[in-house]
Design an enzyme around this catalytic site. Sequence first.
Site, mmCIF file in Angstrom:
data_model
loop_
_atom_site.group_PDB
_atom_site.id
_atom_site.type_symbol
_atom_site.label_atom_id
_atom_site.label_comp_id
_atom_site.label_asym_id
_atom_site.label_seq_id
_atom_site.Cartn_x
_atom_site.Cartn_y
_atom_site.Cartn_z
ATOM 1 N N THR A 398 0.847 -1.179 0.000
ATOM 2 C CA THR A 398 0.000 0.000 0.000
ATOM 3 C C THR A 398 0.887 1.236 0.000
ATOM 4 O OG1 THR A 398 -1.684 -1.164 1.301
ATOM 5 C CG2 THR A 398 -1.845 1.237 1.202
ATOM 6 N N THR A 416 -3.783 0.537 -3.170
ATOM 7 C CA THR A 416 -3.185 -0.669 -2.601
ATOM 8 C C THR A 416 -3.349 -1.847 -3.542
ATOM 9 O OG1 THR A 416 -3.167 -2.136 -0.676
ATOM 10 C CG2 THR A 416 -5.310 -1.324 -1.401
#
Length: 429
Positions: A398, A416
């Site tokens: 992420t 992400t």
Amino acid sequence: WSSDVCSSDLAEAPASDRTFYTRPAVAALNGVVTTGHPIASSAGLQMLLKGGNAFDAAVAVGAMAGLGEPEMNGIGGNGFMTIYDKKAGKVQSLSMAGAAPMALKPKEMTPETLNAGMNAGIVPGNLGGYLSLLDRLGTMSIAEVFAPAIEYAEKGYPIDPMLAQSIDRGKANLAKYPTTAKIFLPNGQPIKAGELYRNPDYAATLRKLVDAEKQALAKKATRSQAIQAAFDRFYKGDIAQEFERFFKANGGVMTAADLAAYQPQWTEPLHTTYRGYEVYSNPATSRGGFEVLMQANLVERLNMASFGSGSPQAEHAMIEAIKVAKADIYKYVADPKFTVIPTAGLLSKPYAASRSVLIDMNKAGAYPEPGAPEGRPSTAAPKGDKAFPERYDVEQHTTSFSIVDKFGNAVGVTPTLGGLFGRSEEHTS
């Protein structure tokens, strides 16, 4: 560097005496772009220098970030945005989260299969979110905002040690599919730091979207219609068909119909206050944004300023607040389509006050039991129910970037992949 140190002083000082900052404070008069990688920041800055706004820059960054940090994000991943539109004077939330394939069965979902492989693949949401933002609040064309990423994907750039290490760590999954192996493991070996990383397939995908826009404009379409044409080519056209062919060939269940059903979601953000400041974040299913607001409520009673930034006391307070917030987050926050989420109760100041007593500034506490916020489902957490997973995923999957422009607009984006390099085959051409 400190402004009161001249260059001659630096030249004479031993290396050990030089102050080095990896993340120095940056002052900006006409806008600022902060990302996890220099090439992504450069792409956003180019848009601002050309007269674009923060939203144009965000789309350029989103396209480029998939090259700078492909182990963490990409247009095929999912994410969330928190947006401040200065003209409207309004904060909005944009969810770019695609769903799992409709044909995926619960029995096929295990921690292992959902981490990498065909069953880990969900509908790519970020691309649609970026195009939706560009359409609604941007000013530039797809061709303009994708240009930097196309150039870097075609010509390549020398990667940094962090990405090289990630490629080496993820090489087993990357080697499973020729589409990723040829990009990250040329000649069967991981790309090393300083070597060029190219992704011509990614450039080809972006060019298809630019072509869709140009063709629509040539037919006298409006700007919005042209952006929609690019959206439709990805989610309903030949690119969606390519997704289906790939998944079918490799034992997956995602179809073009799954992509066609996707739409980014514009919603009202979550909100709290912290010492007089208004704080906004994304609602469920973004657990991260939700718990940040809860953590702010939890530490508000503590004199954080007196601890000092980065001090052991400040770190301890935040760690303990994270434990308390997560105990509730993992119990009560899930997909709102299938879950009753006691949002108001979780974010209320009285509830935070009752939970903040669990923070002991003299010692580390165990993970607490979930609390009992107002509005919770009737199936409240039974005693002994543990809200936390036993293992923590330490892989990088992420990233985040934030942009403010000279017009007063602001946007924070968290894209992400959910795992190192996502499912490790998402590189359409």
